[in-house]
Design an enzyme around this catalytic site. Sequence first.
Site, PDB file in Angstrom:
ATOM      1  N   SER A  96      90.778   2.684  83.425  1.00 46.73           N
ATOM      2  CA  SER A  96      90.289   1.914  84.558  1.00 46.73           C
ATOM      3  C   SER A  96      90.118   2.815  85.791  1.00 46.73           C
ATOM      4  CB  SER A  96      91.266   0.748  84.797  1.00 46.73           C
ATOM      5  OG  SER A  96      90.678  -0.260  85.552  1.00 46.73           O
ATOM      6  N   HIS A 235      91.898  -6.308  79.318  1.00 45.06           N
ATOM      7  CA  HIS A 235      91.775  -5.070  80.081  1.00 45.06           C
ATOM      8  C   HIS A 235      92.935  -4.104  79.785  1.00 45.06           C
ATOM      9  CE1 HIS A 235      90.201  -2.516  83.192  1.00 45.06           C
ATOM     10  NE2 HIS A 235      91.330  -2.536  83.864  1.00 45.06           N
TER      11      HIS A 235
END
Length: 260
Positions: A96, A235
Amino acid sequence: FVCFLEMEKLVACPYKRPNALCRLICFPWAGGGTSHLAQWGKLFSSSTEVSSIRLPGRESRLEEPFAKDMTTIVNEITSVLLKELQEKPFAFFGHSFGSYISFAVALHLKEKYGLEPIHLFVSGAHAPNSEEFLHIKSIPVCDTKDEDILTYIQLLGGTPPDLMQNEDIKKHLIHTFKDDIRVLQTFSFETAERNIPFSCDITCFNGSEDNPCDSEAWHNLTSGDVSFYKLPGGHFYLLEPSNEIFLTKHITKCIENAGL
């Protein structure tokens, strides 16, 4: 000695392997510290030394002010690690926010020193030359309420719920997360005026339930191979032990295939 202290401050490497053939340097997610990725060291063979980058404002650097922009972070990481990175082959893994930092550091190393990772592993991230990345840059962080940030952090997952019960930890997490996004918004990468920046292979990992990334854009960033893997989960799919095993095995295979 100063150099050693700078290194200890910036890098967590609990499993030191001075004779390793390659270094894998990991870059954590927004609001994250080194605790998780630095532990990957025990999952790799002795030929790879794993370390994780510790940014200002967290863990042992809690008292330091957060970095104001991407350039500050890139300059610190490069100046502290340069000698090490010149010594032996290295690969980057970022998740990320960490993917964007690893990309920015790799870009700086390539442009200024002609150094390049043997492989760039990115996870849960859009290519920095994609429309989606521009969208992240337009989030009005300053105007976003803390509770909205908190909801977003909880939605992403990855933070143990018991930590969210502690007001101080919660406040610090929101603050860190906001500052990390602000840093991200200072990073601009225009492909138009540059040649293809990299020649190394790039592997992109994503959670199957996470927002899909613009795969095409990654292809424009390297003349090497680009591959994509979707692993079960959202995620923070990489915190699942089974996915972690897949990641570390796959990364090992790629490093070995780089023919060190």
